[in-house]
Design an enzyme around this catalytic site. Structure first.
Site, PDB file in Angstrom:
ATOM      1  N   THR A 173       0.845  -1.204   0.000  1.00 34.35           N
ATOM      2  CA  THR A 173       0.000   0.000   0.000  1.00 34.35           C
ATOM      3  C   THR A 173       0.878   1.250   0.000  1.00 34.35           C
ATOM      4  OG1 THR A 173      -1.842  -1.032   1.124  1.00 34.35           O
ATOM      5  CG2 THR A 173      -1.497   1.278   1.623  1.00 34.35           C
ATOM      6  N   ARG A 201     -14.379  -6.676   0.027  1.00 32.84           N
ATOM      7  CA  ARG A 201     -13.659  -6.408   1.276  1.00 32.84           C
ATOM      8  C   ARG A 201     -13.123  -4.963   1.269  1.00 32.84           C
ATOM      9  NH1 ARG A 201      -8.244  -4.670   2.620  1.00 32.84           N
ATOM     10  NH2 ARG A 201      -7.747  -5.480   4.670  1.00 32.84           N
ATOM     11  N   VAL A 202     -13.245  -4.288   2.404  1.00 33.16           N
ATOM     12  CA  VAL A 202     -12.712  -2.927   2.551  1.00 33.16           C
ATOM     13  C   VAL A 202     -11.727  -2.922   3.707  1.00 33.16           C
ATOM     14  CG1 VAL A 202     -13.295  -0.532   3.124  1.00 33.16           C
ATOM     15  CG2 VAL A 202     -14.812  -1.853   1.644  1.00 33.16           C
ATOM     16  N   GLY A 203     -10.567  -2.319   3.520  1.00 34.03           N
ATOM     17  CA  GLY A 203      -9.559  -2.253   4.575  1.00 34.03           C
ATOM     18  C   GLY A 203      -9.617  -0.947   5.345  1.00 34.03           C
ATOM     19  N   ASP A 204      -8.526  -0.635   6.029  1.00 33.41           N
ATOM     20  CA  ASP A 204      -8.467   0.566   6.868  1.00 33.41           C
ATOM     21  C   ASP A 204      -8.213   1.843   6.063  1.00 33.41           C
ATOM     22  OD1 ASP A 204      -5.828  -0.789   6.499  1.00 33.41           O
ATOM     23  OD2 ASP A 204      -5.117   1.112   7.316  1.00 33.41           O
ATOM     24  N   THR A 224      -0.255   1.517   7.452  1.00 27.86           N
ATOM     25  CA  THR A 224      -0.221   0.432   6.477  1.00 27.86           C
ATOM     26  C   THR A 224      -0.092  -0.891   7.220  1.00 27.86           C
ATOM     27  OG1 THR A 224       0.902  -0.460   4.530  1.00 27.86           O
ATOM     28  CG2 THR A 224       2.295   0.679   6.125  1.00 27.86           C
ATOM     29  N   GLY A 225      -0.519  -1.969   6.576  1.00 27.41           N
ATOM     30  CA  GLY A 225      -0.480  -3.278   7.226  1.00 27.41           C
ATOM     31  C   GLY A 225      -1.815  -3.967   7.085  1.00 27.41           C
ATOM     32  N   GLY A 227      -5.310  -4.460   7.409  1.00 33.17           N
ATOM     33  CA  GLY A 227      -6.347  -3.487   7.740  1.00 33.17           C
ATOM     34  C   GLY A 227      -7.326  -3.929   8.807  1.00 33.17           C
TER      35      GLY A 227
HETATM   36  N1  ASP Z   1      -3.926  -1.535   5.031  1.00 35.20           N
HETATM   37  C1  ASP Z   1      -4.213  -2.079   3.721  1.00 35.20           C
HETATM   38  C2  ASP Z   1      -5.503  -2.853   3.767  1.00 35.20           C
HETATM   39  O1  ASP Z   1      -5.720  -3.565   4.731  1.00 35.20           O
HETATM   40  C3  ASP Z   1      -3.124  -2.945   3.205  1.00 35.20           C
HETATM   41  C4  ASP Z   1      -1.730  -2.412   3.346  1.00 35.20           C
HETATM   42  O2  ASP Z   1      -1.507  -1.441   4.053  1.00 35.20           O
HETATM   43  O3  ASP Z   1      -0.822  -2.947   2.710  1.00 35.20           O
HETATM   44  O4  ASP Z   1      -6.231  -2.820   2.820  1.00 35.20           O
END
Ligand code: ASP
Length: 305
Positions: A173, A201-204, A224-225, A227
């Protein structure tokens, strides 16, 4: 009587290309360096932190080197659905889009939501429609063709393969944070999601307070990471609140990331900037490709902080 010298806050830009188990490539590091220079050029001439954040993320999306914009990974039905958000710290205006399709720069769509609508979050086909209405560029048609063909007859990997793939995959990301010459903060993020995800699916990243937050009186954060963990702890706002209560960027980031690991075994990294220009880049993943610059010396880009 001593005269008071009014000093301008030191402007600064931070950018990242994701956190995860793998090192970034040389091309990704070069791109991050370019982005730090781009953001700095914008701030140096007195433009806003918001402009710098949008331009930096746009460049990362356009590169195709990260899991964002045209480089976004596909959901299990073979379709790219992208999430992004942006926030500015003066008036706490924010905008986000989720599960956006075929739009080249989701970060521009997020800014449109912030500036052209009364809303904070617009999702799905209606977000794509909004982007079209304002004439945002589409993802190149080759990608569209790939999307249309890959949605059908896509064999699902077995569980062992999925587990291995999840472990190996870099999240990738992108995100940016800036403090401008006028003392204003901004933050943003843009993503194609995580290695394996259900359609829809929706992330953070599009969620204000989870993936992104900016408040001139507290700080600006881009996460990032994974979510799902970041959302459950509303990490961006948690870090901002800790800074509002006197913690430094390093202390606030460390405290929240420790909680993420200890409470729910989450994985994440963050860019954090205080209103006075102090900053932190921290992660609990093995690597996080990121960098910072304030125009002095050379831009710093690394895989570990
Ligand atoms: N945070 C993002 C998500 O969960 C993924 C990422 O940061 O790599 O969609």
């Amino acid at each position: 009587m001593k005269s008071l010298r009014l000093t301008r806050p030191t402007w600064r830009v931070l950018a990242h290309g994701g956190a995860g188990p793998r090192r970034s490539t040389a091309a990704q590091r070069t791109c991050l360096t370019e982005v730090l220079i781009l953001g700095s050029n914008i701030l140096q001439v007195g433009q806003s932190a918001l402009d710098a954040v949008e331009a930096m993320i746009r460049h990362l999306e356009d590169s195709g080197l990260f899991n964002a914009g045209s480089g976004s990974r596909r959901q299990l039905d073979g379709v790219q659905r992208m999430d992004a958000s942006i926030m500015e710290g003066k008036e706490l205006r924010a905008g986000g889009v989720a599960t956006l399709e075929l739009v080249r720069n989701p970060i521009m769509a997020a800014r449109l939501v912030m500036e052209e609508t009364d809303h904070v979050l617009v999702v799905g086909q209606q977000a794509t429609r909004l982007a079209r209405h304002f004439g945002l560029p589409r993802i190149h048609s080759v990608k569209k063709a790939a999307r249309q063909s890959s949605g059908k007859h896509r064999p699902l990997p077995n569980e062992k393969t999925l587990t291995l793939y999840k472990k190996m995959a870099q999240y990738g990301t992108v995100g940016a944070v800036a403090l401008d010459q006028h003392g204003h903060l901004a933050a943003g993020a843009s993503t194609g999601g995580v290695p394996v995800m259900l359609p829809g699916r929706v992330g953070d990243s599009p969620l204000i307070g989870s993936g992104v937050y900016a408040d001139n009186r507290a700080g600006a954060i881009s996460m990032t990471g994974l979510g799902e963990g970041i959302i459950r702890l509303a990490l961006a706002k948690q870090i901002a609140s800790a800074m509002e209560n006197g913690r430094s960027p390093v202390q606030a980031a460390r405290q929240s990331l420790n909680k993420l690991v200890n409470r729910i075994q989450g994985q994440a990294g963050c860019l954090v900037m205080a209103p006075d220009g102090r900053f932190a880049i921290r992660h609990v993943t093995p690597f996080m490709s990121a960098g910072h610059w304030n125009g002095k010396g050379n831009p710093i880009v690394n895989d570990k902080f």
